[in-house]
Design an enzyme around this catalytic site. Structure first.
Site, PDB file in Angstrom:
ATOM      1  N   TYR A 192      11.679  -1.258 -16.583  1.00 39.93           N
ATOM      2  CA  TYR A 192      12.336  -2.017 -18.077  1.00 39.93           C
ATOM      3  C   TYR A 192      12.958  -2.977 -17.338  1.00 39.93           C
ATOM      4  O   TYR A 192      14.478  -3.038 -17.673  1.00 39.93           O
ATOM      5  CB  TYR A 192      12.867  -1.002 -18.745  1.00 39.93           C
ATOM      6  N   TYR A 236       9.152   9.367 -28.135  1.00 39.61           N
ATOM      7  CA  TYR A 236       8.635   8.526 -26.926  1.00 39.61           C
ATOM      8  C   TYR A 236       7.846   9.198 -26.332  1.00 39.61           C
ATOM      9  O   TYR A 236       7.565  10.321 -26.235  1.00 39.61           O
ATOM     10  CB  TYR A 236       9.906   8.431 -26.014  1.00 39.61           C
ATOM     11  N   ASP A 264       3.663  17.018 -27.036  1.00 34.42           N
ATOM     12  CA  ASP A 264       4.029  16.337 -25.918  1.00 34.42           C
ATOM     13  C   ASP A 264       4.760  16.765 -24.994  1.00 34.42           C
ATOM     14  O   ASP A 264       5.984  16.780 -25.490  1.00 34.42           O
ATOM     15  CB  ASP A 264       4.203  14.616 -26.176  1.00 34.42           C
ATOM     16  N   LYS A 299       5.689  14.963 -15.674  1.00 33.63           N
ATOM     17  CA  LYS A 299       7.062  15.126 -15.130  1.00 33.63           C
ATOM     18  C   LYS A 299       7.252  16.165 -13.882  1.00 33.63           C
ATOM     19  O   LYS A 299       6.963  15.878 -12.886  1.00 33.63           O
ATOM     20  CB  LYS A 299       8.223  15.019 -16.320  1.00 33.63           C
TER      21      LYS A 299
HETATM   22  C1  LIG Z   1       8.055  10.268 -19.600  1.00 32.95           C
HETATM   23  C2  LIG Z   1       7.300  10.706 -20.828  1.00 32.95           C
HETATM   24  C3  LIG Z   1       6.056  10.235 -20.868  1.00 32.95           C
HETATM   25  C4  LIG Z   1       5.231   9.206 -19.922  1.00 32.95           C
HETATM   26  O1  LIG Z   1       5.046   9.689 -18.750  1.00 32.95           O
HETATM   27  P1  LIG Z   1       4.714   8.813 -17.308  1.00 32.95           P
HETATM   28  O2  LIG Z   1       4.814   9.665 -16.306  1.00 32.95           O
HETATM   29  O3  LIG Z   1       6.218   8.224 -17.217  1.00 32.95           O
HETATM   30  O4  LIG Z   1       3.826   7.801 -17.849  1.00 32.95           O
HETATM   31  C5  LIG Z   1       5.420  10.756 -22.152  1.00 32.95           C
HETATM   32  N1  LIG Z   1       6.051  11.476 -22.870  1.00 32.95           N
HETATM   33  C6  LIG Z   1       7.153  11.893 -22.771  1.00 32.95           C
HETATM   34  C7  LIG Z   1       7.605  12.946 -23.943  1.00 32.95           C
HETATM   35  C8  LIG Z   1       7.995  11.447 -21.772  1.00 32.95           C
HETATM   36  O5  LIG Z   1       9.132  12.036 -21.594  1.00 32.95           O
END
Ligand SMILES: *Cc1c(COP(=O)(O)O)cnc(C)c1O
Length: 422
Positions: free
Chosen positions: A18, A145, A242, A271
């Site tokens: 970013y 997000y 997610d 993550k």
């Molecule tokens: C960080 C994140 C993503 C994206 O993951 P990347 O490995 O950065 O592509 C998607 N959803 C959530 C909730 C996240 O925190």
């Protein structure tokens, strides 16, 4: 290259997250990392208050994770996954299925969280397409997000996400208001009306369970997640959770979904999956979803990354999950939660502070005006702590292995950062 030359080259040639090109903000070269500390080129040591963006839950250079990686390296770093398979991938799949909420049985390995969400969306769309039903849209909530690729951006918050930049190319999904902090029957009624009005065109519902991460670091009441599960069931929609930020204990339960005692139809992890060592994520689903996609015999799941199920990443992920199983992460997270709550309590009510909130090993100060990222960061750096604030959020999610003293130093640094607001 000297550290100065390194920085000069970086500035001119290397893109950061970013960020504009060339970069306008100072960069801090890291030479090494061990435990919860980043060692800068100039010898300074910083406590990592960010766990490298939710990932390094066991800290850096953990002997068990290092050993898993070097052991796997001796066998093979990578082989393609098309037509081949290997022990680390299958071992990891088995651990994930065992750890996942009830009903989750199938695993698709992706190479980043963003890709895992793309695959989740693809699964949901293909599920309906395979039964000859046209349901091209998703329902989500504001403040979310889900990643930076185009499919993901379309389900990120429409205001603080990047919709304004790409409104002409993003699919238009259905947005409910952000889920309230506490129980709220009126909100649940509103969700019900919105889902009912759009159910005929919805493939599914996608949300982050209980904690909204990069969309605003908000926590919401688990009853809203239960309501979404019930609405998805009532209308035959797929619920996609997610868990990329929330997974593996961060919010105080193993999964965000555990706060509400719900199971998703499709789930994304990433993550902390590899303990912060390598990029790997996964999209998991139920038998029903997998069978639905393959039902018509028309199209298999149309995704296949080059580095799918990378053996090094899978091996270190297995070791990270084993460590979690052996360690009392629940107590570690609870201790961090307590120290964050105590340490940040005095900040509440200070000028410029709109809210202070803590959930599990996540601590957030929301300011009443956008912060000066550099000033806030420098205030923390002077106290030996690495933070990466954004917008109106000064926040931390420390490695689980932080001592109480480490966490206190993080809250002290956050407090010092607040004093830069005036
Ligand atoms: C960080 C994140 C993503 C994206 O993951 P990347 O490995 O950065 O592509 C998607 N959803 C959530 C909730 C996240 O925190």
């Amino acid at each position: 290259m000297s550290p100065e030359e390194l920085l000069a080259y970086d500035r001119e040639h290397v893109w950061h997250p970013y960020a504009p090109m060339p970069s306008t903000v100072p960069l801090h070269p890291v030479a090494a990392a061990h435990g919860v500390r980043l060692v800068l080129e100039d010898g300074r040591e910083l406590i990592d208050g960010m766990s490298s963006w939710w990932a390094a839950i066991h800290g850096y250079g953990h002997p068990r994770l290092n050993a898993a990686l070097t052991d796997q390296l001796g066998r093979m770093a990578h082989v393609m996954f098309g037509g081949l398979t290997h022990r680390p991938a299958v071992e990891l799949a088995r651990r994930l299925v065992e750890l996942s909420p009830a009903g989750i049985t199938k695993v698709f390995f992706a190479d980043s969280g963003s890709v895992a969400v793309e695959v989740a969306i693809k699964m949901a769309l293909q599920f309906w397409r395979a039964q000859g039903v046209n349901r091209p849209r998703l329902l989500t909530v504001r403040g979310g997000y889900h990643g930076d690729t185009f499919g993901d951006m379309a389900v990120c918050d429409p205001v603080n996400g990047m919709h304004h930049l790409f409104s002409d190319v993003l699919p238009v999904h259905v947005f409910a208001p952000a889920p309230p902090v506490g129980p709220d029957p009126a909100y649940v009624d509103e969700l019900g009306r919105l889902v009912a009005a759009h159910a005929h065109e919805l493939a599914g519902i996608i949300v982050e369970p209980v904690v909204q991460g990069a969309g605003g670091m908000r926590f919401y009441d688990p009853s809203h997640l239960r309501a979404l599960r019930e609405l998805a069931d009532a209308h035959g929609l797929l619920l996609i959770l997610d868990e990329i930020a929330t997974g593996f204990g961060r919010s105080g339960e193993f999964w965000g979904a555990d706060h509400a005692d719900v199971s998703p139809d499709i789930m994304c992890v990433g993550k902390a999956l590899t303990g912060g060592y390598l990029t790997m994520a996964a999209t998991l689903c139920t038998d029903r979803v997998a069978a639905g996609i393959s039902a018509s015999g028309e199209a298999p799941l149309m995704h296949g990354p080059t580095f799918m199920a990378n053996p090094l990443a899978a091996a270190v992920a297995c070791a990270s999950l084993d460590l979690l199983a052996e360690r009392d992460w629940r107590t570690e997270v609870r201790t961090i939660e307590k120290v964050l709550s105590d340490g940040l309590a005095p900040v509440r009510g200070l000028p410029g502070v709109a809210d202070v909130r803590v959930k599990g090993a996540i601590g957030v100060i929301e300011t009443s005006v956008p912060i000066d990222q550099q000033r806030v960061q420098e205030a923390a750096l002077r106290r030996g702590v690495w933070l990466r604030p954004f917008r109106d959020l000064i926040y931390t999610m420390p490695p689980y292995i932080c001592t109480e003293d480490d966490v206190s130093r993080i809250t002290d640094a956050m407090t010092a950062a607040v004093h830069t607001l005036r």
